[in-house]
Design an enzyme around this catalytic site. Structure first.
Site, PDB file in Angstrom:
ATOM      1  CE  LYS A   1      -6.811  13.702   0.001  1.00  0.00           C
ATOM      2  NZ  LYS A   1      -6.686  13.154  -0.784  1.00  0.00           N
ATOM      3  NE  ARG A   2      -3.460  10.476  10.061  1.00  0.00           N
ATOM      4  CZ  ARG A   2      -3.332   9.792  10.420  1.00  0.00           C
ATOM      5  NH1 ARG A   2      -3.852   9.048  11.403  1.00  0.00           N
ATOM      6  NH2 ARG A   2      -2.592   9.804  11.426  1.00  0.00           N
TER       7      ARG A   2
ATOM      8  CE  LYS B   1      -2.467  11.177   3.402  1.00  0.00           C
ATOM      9  NZ  LYS B   1      -3.428   9.781   1.393  1.00  0.00           N
TER      10      LYS B   1
ATOM     11  CG  HIS C   1      -1.729  -0.599   0.658  1.00  0.00           C
ATOM     12  ND1 HIS C   1      -3.167  -0.705   1.021  1.00  0.00           N
ATOM     13  CD2 HIS C   1      -1.949  -2.008   1.718  1.00  0.00           C
ATOM     14  CE1 HIS C   1      -3.655  -1.689   1.145  1.00  0.00           C
ATOM     15  NE2 HIS C   1      -3.038  -2.772   1.612  1.00  0.00           N
TER      16      HIS C   1
ATOM     17  CB  THR D   1      -9.949   4.675  -1.404  1.00  0.00           C
ATOM     18  OG1 THR D   1      -9.884   5.337  -0.325  1.00  0.00           O
ATOM     19  CG2 THR D   1      -9.685   3.925  -1.776  1.00  0.00           C
TER      20      THR D   1
ATOM     21  CE  LYS E   1     -13.748   5.867   0.932  1.00  0.00           C
ATOM     22  NZ  LYS E   1     -13.341   6.211   2.302  1.00  0.00           N
TER      23      LYS E   1
END
Ligand code: 26V
Length: 813
Positions: free
Chosen positions: A553-554, A559, A362, A661, A665
C-alpha cells in the site's frame, strides 16, 4: 535501443482462424507492419485494435439504448482513475481469452507475454483512484449508463526505483507507445477560463471576462462490463492552448510566446499530484481541479440540453458524484452555468445543483482536507468566488434560524475558514452543494458525523450516509487468480461469476480436507509464481512453503509499516537468541510508494531495505526469515502479489484508514488478515467471524482517549523488553552501520509523541503474530479459515457498493 523483432513460426495461412486473420489485417493496414517486421508492441497494439473494433459496436449500442430509454445517467467525477492494464480485463469480460490466445498462438505469439508489456494506466495514487476504476467496471456490469470524468495525465504515478534502498522517482511515460484504447474527440472541446474580471450591469446580468483561456479536449476509453453487457465511457480531458490567442501571437511574430501558451496548457495535464503530501496552496492543483470540473460540467449540461431541452430537469436525468473534494468546485461551476448562461434565478439554480450532486468523503485526516487561500481562489476564479459567497450567505442565514446554532457552529459550517489566513473550505462546499454525503465504511461514516462534519450533520441530519467500499471480483479474483476461480467453480458451479454473494456456498467446504488441500495447492502455485518473479527481477530466492506475510500500500505513517518493520526486527532478535525453537518460516513482503516530499515515508522504505539486507544476509536465521521490498508497486504488481499472500497486514492506527480496499482483495484471495479495528476491517471481521481474523490493538475510541488524556510513549517503550530492544537496535545503527544516525529522527518521533501509536500497539501486535504462528502450525485450521475468508467476503464486491449508490443516492435502480 531497438528490441529484436519476434521470429514467429506462423501456422500456414489457411489454418488461421478468421480472428487471427483480422489481427494480421490490423497489423498490416493500421499499424503498417508485416508479420516478419512486427515487434511485441505491434502485436499488442494489433490485438487491442482488433478487440476494440468489436467493443465499439457494443459501445454504440449501449449509448443508443440509454438514449432511447431517456435514461438517467451517472457521472463519476474523479481526479484519479487507477485503471491499470486493460487488455486482460477486456478479454476476460468479453469471454474471449481462450479464443484470442489461440488466434495469437497460431501466429506464433504468446498472449500472456504481450499482456505483460501493456503499460499500466496509473492515473491515481492509491485506494481512491483504484476505487474509481472498480466503480467504473461495476457500473458497466450492472448495465447502468455512466461516464467517468477525469484528467488524461501525460505522466501518471511516478515509477519507483530503489537505489541502495532509497526511493528514487522516475517519470512514467505510459503514452510513449501511444494509447490504442482511446479515441480523441476533437469535436468535444470546451473553453476553460481563468482569472480576469467580473462585470455586472444594473439588470443583474453578470459577465465574466477571463484573462486566460485553455481548451479542454476529450479522450474516450471504453469500459467493458462483465460479459460485455454494457460498455460505458471513461472521458479524460487533455489541454490545448486556445487557438485565437495562439494565432494572434504567432501572426505577430511572437513564436516563443505562442508556444508558451501551449506549454502552459500542457502543464495543466502533465502531473498527477500526490494525495498524501500536503499539496494545499499549490496553484497548479486548483487549476487542474477547475479545468476538469468545468469541462465535465459543461459536457454534462450540453448533453442534457441536447437530449432533454430544459436545463431545469437536470437532476432528473443526471446524477453527479464527487469523488472526494477534488471536483468540489463543480458545485460553483454548475451554479455559474445555470445562472449566467441559462438564466436561472439563484434559488432555482441552487435547488437543481443540490439535487444533482452527491459527495463522497475519503479521509478524515485534517491535513488532507482541501482548502484554498481566498486570494488565490479569487484571482483564479473571480466569478466562482462571488458564487461561493452567495451560497455561504444563504447557508449561514438558514443555519442562524436553526435551534442550538451558536457562533462556534456558524464558523464550523461556514465555507470560509476565518481562523488565520482566510481559506475556502472545499469539503463544506461539497457538503452543502450535495443532497447526499457519504463515507466509505461504517466506522468512517460514524466518525464523519462526530468530527469534521459534526456541525453540518446537526444542521442536515439526513444527509450523511454510509456506502462501504467494494472491489471488482472480475479483476481481483477471476483475472488475477484463475486457479482459485477454477477451484471455486468446481466446488459450487459457475453462477458465482454473475453474483459474487454466491461464493458464500463455499463455506460448506471449509472443513472438507480434500477441498482444503486443493486450496493449499492453488495458493502454493501462486506463491511459486511470485517467487519466480522475485527471483527473476531481484535475484532473491524465496521458499514457497514459508508463510507469505504481505503489506502492500502507499507508505504512510498512519498505515504503520514501521510497526511491521519493528516487529520484524524483534522477531529476528528472538530467532537469533533461540534458534532451537520451532519458528514459523516467514517471508515479510513490502511494496509501496512514498510521496516524493514525504521525508519519514521515504526513510521507512530505506529502513525496510536496510533490515532486509541484514536479515537476508544472516546465515543464523537461514530459511526462517526473509524480508523483501518489491520496487515499483502498481496495480499489475498487486495482481501478482495478492493471490500469493497468506497473511494480509491491515494495521493502521484505528480511526485513520477510512476504509481500505486491499484488505478486501486479500481476503477474497484466501489470505487471513492481521489488523486493527479500523475502516472496513471491522466489517470484514463481522463477516468472516472473529476466529478467522487476527484483530489486535487499540480501537478508535481508545486511540482518541489516549491522545486526549496524555499518552507517554517513553514509558510504554521502556516497559516492553521486545520493543525497546528492537527500537534500540534501529536507533543505534545495527541496520545502518554506514550511517548509525540515519533513523534517529524516526525513533525520536516514537519517544517524543508517537502520534500513530506504534508503541502503544506493539505488544498486542506481536502477540497477534504469535497467534498467527500457532494457527499456521495447524495447517488444516489455517486452511479452514482461508476458505471461510473467501466464502464470506463476496459482500465486498463493488457491484454491491454500486447498487447501493444507485438506489440510495442516484435514484437509478
Ligand atoms: C491525503 C493526504 C493529504 C495530506 C497529507 C496526508 C494525507 C493522507 C491521506 C490522504 C488520502 C486522501 C484520500 C484517499 O485516498 N483516501 C482513501 O480512499 C480509499 C477509497 O475510499 C480508502 O479505502 C482509503 O482508506 C483512504 O485512505
Amino acid at each position: 535501443m531497438t528490441t529484436p523483432a519476434l521470429a514467429p513460426s506462423p501456422a500456414p495461412a489457411n489454418d488461421r482462424s478468421p480472428l487471427a486473420e483480422r489481427i494480421v489485417d490490423t497489423l498490416i493496414h493500421r499499424i503498417g507492419k508485416d508479420e516478419r517486421a512486427a515487434r511485441k508492441h505491434d502485436w499488442l497494439e494489433a490485438t487491442i485494435l482488433t478487440l476494440r473494433d468489436e467493443i465499439i459496436d457494443k459501445w454504440m449500442a449501449s449509448t443508443r439504448a440509454a438514449h432511447a430509454a431517456q435514461a438517467k445517467r451517472v457521472y463519476y467525477l474523479s481526479l484519479e482513475f487507477l485503471i491499470g492494464r486493460l487488455l486482460r480485463d477486456a478479454l476476460s469480460n468479453l469471454g474471449r481469452n481462450n479464443e484470442v490466445g489461440r488466434a495469437l498462438a497460431s501466429l506464433g505469439i504468446d498472449l500472456v507475454e504481450i499482456e505483460e508489456i501493456e503499460p499500466d494506466a496509473a492515473l491515481g495514487n492509491g485506494g481512491l483512484g483504484r476505487l474509481a476504476a472498480c466503480f467504473m467496471e461495476s457500473l458497466a456490469t450492472l448495465d447502468l449508463p455512466a461516464y467517468g470524468y477525469g484528467i488524461r495525465y501525460v505522466n501518471g504515478m511516478f515509477r519507483q526505483r530503489l537505489d541502495d534502498g532509497w526511493q528514487v522517482e522516475l517519470p512514467e511515460n505510459w503514452l510513449s507507445h501511444g494509447n490504442p484504447w482511446e479515441f480523441e474527440r476533437r469535436e468535444s472541446a470546451y473553453f476553460i477560463g481563468f482569472g480576469g474580471e467580473v462585470t455586472g450591469n444594473d439588470t443583474g446580468i453578470v459577465h465574466w471576462k477571463p484573462a486566460e483561456a485553455i481548451e479542454a479536449i476529450a479522450y474516450d476509453t471504453p469500459v467493458v462490463g462483465w460479459r460485455g453487457k454494457r460498455v460505458n465511457t471513461l472521458r479524460l480531458w487533455s489541454a490545448r492552448a486556445f487557438d485565437p490567442i495562439h494565432l494572434d501571437a504567432f501572426n505577430a511574430g511572437d513564436h516563443i510566446g505562442a508556444l508558451a501558451g501551449q506549454a502552459r496548457a500542457e502543464s495543466l495535464v502533465r502531473v498527477l499530484y500526490p494525495n498524501d503530501s500536503n499539496a494545499s496552496g499549490q496553484e497548479l492543483r486548483l487549476r487542474q481541479e477547475y479545468f476538469f470540473s468545468s469541462a465535465s460540467i459543461q459536457d454534462i449540461v450540453r448533453r442534457h440540453v441536447q437530449y432533454f431541452g430544459d436545463v431545469r430537469t437536470l437532476a432528473d436525468k443526471a446524477a453527479i458524484q464527487l469523488n472526494d473534494t477534488h471536483p468540489a468546485v463543480s458545485v460553483a461551476e454548475l451554479m455559474r452555468l445555470l445562472i449566467d448562461q441559462h438564466d436561472l434565478g439563484f434559488d432555482e439554480a441552487w435547488e437543481v445543483t443540490r439535487k444533482t450532486f452527491g459527495y463522497t468523503n475519503h479521509t478524515l485526516l485534517p491535513e488532507a482536507l482541501e482548502s484554498w487561500p481566498l486570494p488565490l481562489f479569487e484571482r483564479l476564479l473571480p466569478r466562482h468566488m462571488q458564487l461561493v459567497y452567495a451560497i455561504n450567505a444563504k447557508v449561514l442565514r438558514q443555519a442562524r434560524k436553526a435551534p442550538g446554532v451558536d457562533d462556534a457552529a456558524i464558523s464550523a459550517i461556514s465555507l470560509i475558514d476565518e481562523g488565520g489566513e482566510r481559506r475556502v473550505r472545499m469539503a463544506n462546499l461539497a457538503f452543502v452543494g450535495s443532497h447526499s454525503v457519504n463515507g466509505v465504511a461504517a466506522l468512517h461514516t460514524d466518525l464523519m458525523k462526530q468530527t469534521v462534519f459534526a456541525d453540518l450533520h446537526r444542521l442536515y441530519p439526513d444527509r450523511i450516509n454510509n456506502k462501504t467500499n467494494g472491489i471488482t471480483p472480475r479483476r481481483w479474483l477471476m483475472e488475477c487468480n484463475p486457479r482459485l476461480t477454477a477451484l471455486i467453480r468446481d466446488a459450487i458451479g459457475p453462477e458465482f461469476c454473475d453474483n459474487t454473494a454466491l461464493i458464500k456456498g463455499l463455506e460448506s467446504f471449509a472443513d472438507d480436507s480434500s477441498f482444503q488441500e486443493r486450496l493449499a495447492e492453488v495458493k502454493r502455485s501462486n506463491k511459486v509464481a511470485l517467487a519466480k518473479y522475485i527471483k527473476d527481477s531481484m535475484g532473491l530466492r524465496l521458499d514457497p512453503d514459508a508463510l507469505f506475510d504481505v503489506q502492500i500500500k502507499r507508505i504512510h505513517e498512519y498505515k504503520r509499516q514501521l510497526l511491521n518493520i519493528i516487529e520484524t526486527v524483534a522477531l529476528y532478535d528472538q530467532i537469533r537468541s533461540h534458534p532451537e525453537r520451532d519458528w514459523t518460516p516467514r517471508v515479510k513482503l513490502f511494496a509501496g510508494k512514498a510521496a516524493s516530499s514525504y521525508h519519514n515515508a521515504k526513510l521507512i522504505i530505506k529502513l525496510a531495505n536496510d533490515v532486509a539486507r541484514r536479515i537476508n544476509g544472516d546465515p543464523l536465521v537461514g530459511g526462517l526469515l526473509k524480508v523483501v521490498f518489491i520496487p515499483n508497486y502498481n496495480v499489475s504488481l498487486a495482481e501478482r502479489i495478492i493471490p500469493a499472500a497468506d497473511l494480509s497486514e491491515q494495521i493502521s492506527t484505528a480511526g485513520m484508514e477510512a476504509s481500505g480496499t486491499g484488505n478486501m482483495k486479500f481476503a477474497l484471495n484466501g489470505a487471513l488478515t492481521i489488523g486493527t479495528l479500523d475502516g472496513a476491517n471491522i466489517e470484514i471481521k463481522d463477516r468472516v467471524g472473529d476466529d478467522n481474523i487476527f484483530i489486535f490493538g487499540l480501537d478508535a475510541d481508545e486511540v482518541a482517549a489516549k491522545r486526549a488524556n496524555g499518552y507517554a510513549p517513553r514509558e510504554v517503550i521502556e516497559g516492553s523488553r521486545e520493543l525497546s530492544q528492537a527500537v534500540n537496535a534501529i536507533a543505534s545503527g545495527v541496520f545502518s552501520p554506514d550511517d548509525p544516525q540515519r533513523y534517529k529522527g524516526l525513533v525520536d518521533g516514537l519517544y517524543g509523541g508517537d502520534w500513530f501509536m506504534v508503541a502503544a500497539d506493539f505488544d498486542a501486535y506481536a502477540a497477534a503474530q504469535r497467534r498467527v504462528d500457532a494457527r499456521w502450525a495447524d495447517q488444516p485450521a489455517w486452511r479452514a479459515s482461508a476458505v471461510r475468508n473467501v466464502a464470506n467476503v463476496g459482500w465486498f464486491s463493488s457491484d454491491r457498493t454500486i447498487s447501493e449508490y444507485a438506489r440510495d443516492i442516484w435514484g437509478v435502480m
